[in-house]
Design a protein around this motif. Structure first.
Motif, PDB file in Angstrom:
ATOM      1  N   ARG A  78       0.843  -1.211   0.000  1.00  0.00           N
ATOM      2  CA  ARG A  78       0.000   0.000   0.000  1.00  0.00           C
ATOM      3  C   ARG A  78       0.866   1.243   0.000  1.00  0.00           C
ATOM      4  N   PHE A  79       1.936   1.167   0.784  1.00  0.00           N
ATOM      5  CA  PHE A  79       2.823   2.312   0.902  1.00  0.00           C
ATOM      6  C   PHE A  79       3.437   2.659  -0.456  1.00  0.00           C
ATOM      7  N   VAL A  80       3.916   1.635  -1.148  1.00  0.00           N
ATOM      8  CA  VAL A  80       4.533   1.875  -2.455  1.00  0.00           C
ATOM      9  C   VAL A  80       3.496   2.442  -3.426  1.00  0.00           C
ATOM     10  N   ALA A  81       2.276   1.851  -3.382  1.00  0.00           N
ATOM     11  CA  ALA A  81       1.226   2.329  -4.289  1.00  0.00           C
ATOM     12  C   ALA A  81       0.877   3.782  -3.977  1.00  0.00           C
ATOM     13  N   ASP A  82       0.705   4.087  -2.681  1.00  0.00           N
ATOM     14  CA  ASP A  82       0.359   5.455  -2.292  1.00  0.00           C
ATOM     15  C   ASP A  82       1.470   6.435  -2.649  1.00  0.00           C
ATOM     16  N   ALA A  83       2.726   5.996  -2.396  1.00  0.00           N
ATOM     17  CA  ALA A  83       3.855   6.891  -2.679  1.00  0.00           C
ATOM     18  C   ALA A  83       3.920   7.193  -4.166  1.00  0.00           C
ATOM     19  N   SER A  84       3.708   6.147  -4.997  1.00  0.00           N
ATOM     20  CA  SER A  84       3.757   6.371  -6.449  1.00  0.00           C
ATOM     21  C   SER A  84       2.649   7.334  -6.849  1.00  0.00           C
ATOM     22  N   HIS A  85       1.496   7.108  -6.253  1.00  0.00           N
ATOM     23  CA  HIS A  85       0.358   7.959  -6.592  1.00  0.00           C
ATOM     24  C   HIS A  85       0.653   9.415  -6.210  1.00  0.00           C
ATOM     25  N   GLU A  86       1.187   9.616  -5.007  1.00  0.00           N
ATOM     26  CA  GLU A  86       1.478  10.970  -4.530  1.00  0.00           C
ATOM     27  C   GLU A  86       2.535  11.642  -5.402  1.00  0.00           C
ATOM     28  N   LEU A  87       3.476  10.862  -5.889  1.00  0.00           N
ATOM     29  CA  LEU A  87       4.551  11.454  -6.705  1.00  0.00           C
ATOM     30  C   LEU A  87       4.071  11.740  -8.123  1.00  0.00           C
ATOM     31  N   ARG A  88       3.087  10.942  -8.553  1.00  0.00           N
ATOM     32  CA  ARG A  88       2.621  11.106  -9.932  1.00  0.00           C
ATOM     33  C   ARG A  88       1.876  12.426 -10.119  1.00  0.00           C
ATOM     34  N   THR A  89       1.114  12.836  -9.089  1.00  0.00           N
ATOM     35  CA  THR A  89       0.294  14.045  -9.236  1.00  0.00           C
ATOM     36  C   THR A  89       1.160  15.287  -9.524  1.00  0.00           C
ATOM     37  N   PRO A  90       2.178  15.591  -8.686  1.00  0.00           N
ATOM     38  CA  PRO A  90       2.994  16.770  -9.011  1.00  0.00           C
ATOM     39  C   PRO A  90       3.754  16.599 -10.320  1.00  0.00           C
ATOM     40  N   LEU A  91       4.173  15.351 -10.607  1.00  0.00           N
ATOM     41  CA  LEU A  91       4.911  15.128 -11.869  1.00  0.00           C
ATOM     42  C   LEU A  91       4.042  15.460 -13.064  1.00  0.00           C
ATOM     43  N   THR A  92       2.760  15.051 -12.990  1.00  0.00           N
ATOM     44  CA  THR A  92       1.838  15.326 -14.101  1.00  0.00           C
ATOM     45  C   THR A  92       1.697  16.837 -14.289  1.00  0.00           C
ATOM     46  N   THR A  93       1.536  17.557 -13.179  1.00  0.00           N
ATOM     47  CA  THR A  93       1.397  19.016 -13.270  1.00  0.00           C
ATOM     48  C   THR A  93       2.651  19.633 -13.890  1.00  0.00           C
ATOM     49  N   ILE A  94       3.837  19.180 -13.402  1.00  0.00           N
ATOM     50  CA  ILE A  94       5.101  19.757 -13.913  1.00  0.00           C
ATOM     51  C   ILE A  94       5.223  19.491 -15.405  1.00  0.00           C
ATOM     52  N   ARG A  95       4.956  18.214 -15.807  1.00  0.00           N
ATOM     53  CA  ARG A  95       5.117  17.864 -17.226  1.00  0.00           C
ATOM     54  C   ARG A  95       4.103  18.620 -18.093  1.00  0.00           C
ATOM     55  N   GLY A  96       2.914  18.781 -17.560  1.00  0.00           N
ATOM     56  CA  GLY A  96       1.881  19.524 -18.303  1.00  0.00           C
ATOM     57  C   GLY A  96       2.321  20.955 -18.550  1.00  0.00           C
ATOM     58  N   ASN A  97       2.810  21.607 -17.509  1.00  0.00           N
ATOM     59  CA  ASN A  97       3.237  23.000 -17.638  1.00  0.00           C
ATOM     60  C   ASN A  97       4.449  23.131 -18.542  1.00  0.00           C
ATOM     61  N   VAL A  98       5.426  22.196 -18.390  1.00  0.00           N
ATOM     62  CA  VAL A  98       6.620  22.246 -19.246  1.00  0.00           C
ATOM     63  C   VAL A  98       6.205  22.061 -20.708  1.00  0.00           C
ATOM     64  N   GLY A  99       5.311  21.114 -20.947  1.00  0.00           N
ATOM     65  CA  GLY A  99       4.821  20.854 -22.304  1.00  0.00           C
ATOM     66  C   GLY A  99       4.163  22.087 -22.889  1.00  0.00           C
ATOM     67  N   LEU A 100       3.359  22.719 -22.061  1.00  0.00           N
ATOM     68  CA  LEU A 100       2.650  23.923 -22.526  1.00  0.00           C
ATOM     69  C   LEU A 100       3.649  25.006 -22.923  1.00  0.00           C
ATOM     70  N   LEU A 101       4.670  25.241 -22.046  1.00  0.00           N
ATOM     71  CA  LEU A 101       5.656  26.286 -22.311  1.00  0.00           C
ATOM     72  C   LEU A 101       6.454  25.969 -23.572  1.00  0.00           C
ATOM     73  N   ARG A 102       6.676  24.667 -23.800  1.00  0.00           N
ATOM     74  CA  ARG A 102       7.451  24.285 -24.971  1.00  0.00           C
ATOM     75  C   ARG A 102       6.635  24.441 -26.260  1.00  0.00           C
ATOM     76  N   ARG A 103       5.385  23.989 -26.203  1.00  0.00           N
ATOM     77  CA  ARG A 103       4.528  23.994 -27.395  1.00  0.00           C
ATOM     78  C   ARG A 103       4.136  25.403 -27.817  1.00  0.00           C
ATOM     79  N   VAL A 104       3.666  26.156 -26.850  1.00  0.00           N
ATOM     80  CA  VAL A 104       3.145  27.488 -27.189  1.00  0.00           C
ATOM     81  C   VAL A 104       4.271  28.497 -27.021  1.00  0.00           C
ATOM     82  N   THR A 105       4.617  29.131 -28.123  1.00  0.00           N
ATOM     83  CA  THR A 105       5.767  30.050 -28.074  1.00  0.00           C
ATOM     84  C   THR A 105       5.365  31.439 -27.562  1.00  0.00           C
ATOM     85  N   ASP A 106       4.195  31.863 -27.975  1.00  0.00           N
ATOM     86  CA  ASP A 106       3.812  33.234 -27.577  1.00  0.00           C
ATOM     87  C   ASP A 106       2.848  33.191 -26.381  1.00  0.00           C
ATOM     88  N   VAL A 107       3.401  32.647 -25.257  1.00  0.00           N
ATOM     89  CA  VAL A 107       2.561  32.569 -24.047  1.00  0.00           C
ATOM     90  C   VAL A 107       2.493  33.953 -23.413  1.00  0.00           C
TER      91      VAL A 107
END
Ligand code: ADP
Length: 539
Positions: free
Chosen positions: A318-347
């Motif tokens: 459970r601990f490993v599953a919860d830890a992965s889940h907790e780490l995935r949420t901020p990672l998704t946000t970071i990757r989403g924002n990085v992707g956005l900054l990369r894709r859209v040039t005139d932000v």
């Protein structure tokens, strides 16, 4: 608004002392390999076949030992009885023959008479028939010193047969000696006693040896008796051995049957891996009963260990599953924002700043989470704290300053309540600071302004009590037993960045210092967290 230094709670739920909170304490898992398993007894494999053979034949071995010992005893007994009978029967015959010889020798009378030729001759009145008889099994013979048997010199029960006189016997008799020997007469075994026949002269003259007296007894009856005795002894012995073997086999079988049942039960339990089963206790508390009881005790321990292992495995998963889940949420946000900054040039600069701020805060959340996970992993791995005798006063004073800073920025009032004299415990100063900061952080986080947080150090009997009390949102009674579990958040919407690890770490740290943590709280009114540590005896 309640005054910052007054705390009243309607409901009070205490978290039980260390170890009884719902979350199972995960134990470090060691791989179980056959090589690592300690083996009691001989090295496995080295003599497996020998042990199996011995185990299989234990019943037979018991019986064989029994029979072997009995054989030895019977043999000794039989040989002794046989020898005793043989010796005493022979002695009886010899004694009788000697007695008979003496009687004949001493009972013979002599007289002088004229023979047919007119010469004066010495005659004896000895008649072998007077002594020899079939009933007594006694044969008599009288012979001259040359071995000649005169007419009527044989008891008539000898019939045509005569008792043998060897040269050695004649020589011995001439020398005045007697001879006992075993001979065959007409195919019959006989004991033969030959001795001198004396003529005692007048006065001091030494008696003259004038012939041989031979007395014999048939040995057939004795031999028959001995044969019967032999048969009796052998037959009786063999029967006893057979009975002993059968009874021994049956008895050892009966004695070993409970062991057999125990083995089968143990095998069934091992196959089914069902450690909740118990073997049936025999009605008598003998050695087998004790073995069964010990086996059941061992099963109980196995079951506890097995359950503990299963629970800790489960918690780990459970601990490993919860830890992965907790780490995935901020990672998704970071990757989403990085992707956005990369894709859209005139932000738009404002959006860009917001995205970067998001990345920053999520990265910070991740690093806090990773730090917390590391703390827990360290605690789980059994890394012991470096505890030392210390005074809690300066540590609490330090934490009080932190509290003042945090409370100030959250627009809360704070207070630190310290006793006049030192409060000494065995503890790790860094661990104590870390756990108090978790409690202070939570108190500030879950207390909306305007509110108060109060830090207090006190004594209660043999324990030091550190209390962090707030006037915040409180914790529902049903959540109180669970807030010390990993990743448990009573109200995820309000815990913001928290991953639900703080109190789990706090509990591990307190327990590592032989203390325990408890909570008392009422929703809407506030919470009190108490850390209790054993006081050191005053020096
Ligand atoms: P988090 O990082 O979410 O704060 P914790 O393990 O520190 O995780 O706390 C677990 C939960 O206990 C929190 O989510 C919160 O719901 C509750 N909690 C802890 N401290 C307090 C407090 N002082 N007042 C109210 N609720 C609290």
């Amino acid at each position: 608004m309640p005054p910052p230094d007054r705390f009243t709670f309607s409901s009070a739920t205490l978290t039980p002392p260390a170890g009884t909170v719902a979350e199972p304490a995960p134990a470090p898992l060691a791989p179980v390999t056959p090589a690592a398993t300690p083996v009691i007894g001989p090295v496995p494999g080295a003599s497996t076949s020998r042990r199996r053979r011995l185990a299989l034949s234990i019943r037979l071995r018991l019986t064989l030992w029994n029979v072997a010992i009995l054989t030895g005893v019977l043999l000794l007994f039989g040989v002794s009885v046989y020898a005793f009978f043989a010796i005493s029967l022979n002695k009886e015959i010899d004694d009788a023959l000697q007695q008979q010889y003496s009687q004949i020798r001493d009972g013979a009378g002599f007289y002088l008479a004229w023979d047919r030729t007119g010469g004066l001759r010495l005659f004896t009145d000895l008649r072998p028939d007077r002594f020899g008889s079939d009933q007594l099994d006694l044969f008599i013979q009288i012979a001259s010193l040359e071995g000649r048997v005169p007419e009527g010199g044989r008891s008539s029960n000898l019939g045509e047969l005569s008792l043998p006189i060897s040269r050695e016997v004649l020589t011995a008799v001439r020398d005045g000696r007697t001879v006992m020997e075993e001979v065959f007469v007409g195919g019959h075994p006989m004991r033969l006693y030959s001795g001198p026949f004396y003529l005692t002269g007048p006065g001091d003259r030494a008696p003259d040896i004038i012939g041989v007296i031979q007395v014999a007894r048939s040995l057939e009856r004795t031999e028959w008796t001995m044969t019967l005795l032999r048969l009796l002894l052998i037959g009786g012995g063999l029967t006893s051995l057979a009975v002993a073997a059968v009874v021994g086999l049956a008895l050892s079988g009966a004695a070993l049957r409970p062991l057999d049942r125990l083995t089968q039960a143990a095998r069934a339990i091992g196959t089914a891996r069902d450690f909740s089963r118990r073997v049936e206790l025999p009605p008598v508390d003998d050695e087998v009963g004790q073995l069964a009881r010990t086996f059941n005790e061992m099963l109980a321990q196995l079951q506890a260990a097995h359950n503990g292992l299963a629970a800790s495995l489960d918690a780990q998963r459970r601990f490993v599953a919860d830890a992965s889940h907790e780490l995935r949420t901020p990672l998704t946000t970071i990757r989403g924002n990085v992707g956005l900054l990369r894709r859209v040039t005139d932000v738009d600069p404002a959006d860009r700043a917001a995205a970067l701020a998001d990345i920053d805060s999520e990265a910070e959340r991740m690093s806090r989470l990773v730090n917390q996970l590391l703390s827990l992993a360290r605690a789980d791995s059994g890394a012991t704290l470096k505890t030392q005798p210390l005074d809690l006063l300066p540590i609490i004073r330090d934490c009080g300053r932190q509290l003042a800073l945090l409370a100030g920025s959250a627009e809360l009032t704070s207070a630190v309540d310290l006793p006049g004299e030192p409060v000494r415990v065995q503890g790790d100063p860094d661990a104590l600071r870390q756990l108090l900061l978790i409690l202070i952080d939570n108190a500030v986080k879950y207390t909306p302004a305007p509110g108060a947080v109060r830090l207090k150090l006190d004594r209660d009997g043999a324990t030091a009590v550190i209390q962090v009390a707030d006037t915040g949102i409180g914790i529902a009674p049903e959540d109180q037993p669970r807030i010390f579990e990993r990743f448990y958040r009573a109200d995820p919407a309000r815990s913001g960045n928290g991953a639900g690890l703080g109190l789990a770490i706090a509990r591990r740290l307190v327990e590592a210092q032989q203390g325990w943590i408890e909570v008392e709280s009422a929703p809407g009114q506030g919470s009190v967290f108490r850390v209790r540590l054993p006081l050191l005896p005053d020096a």
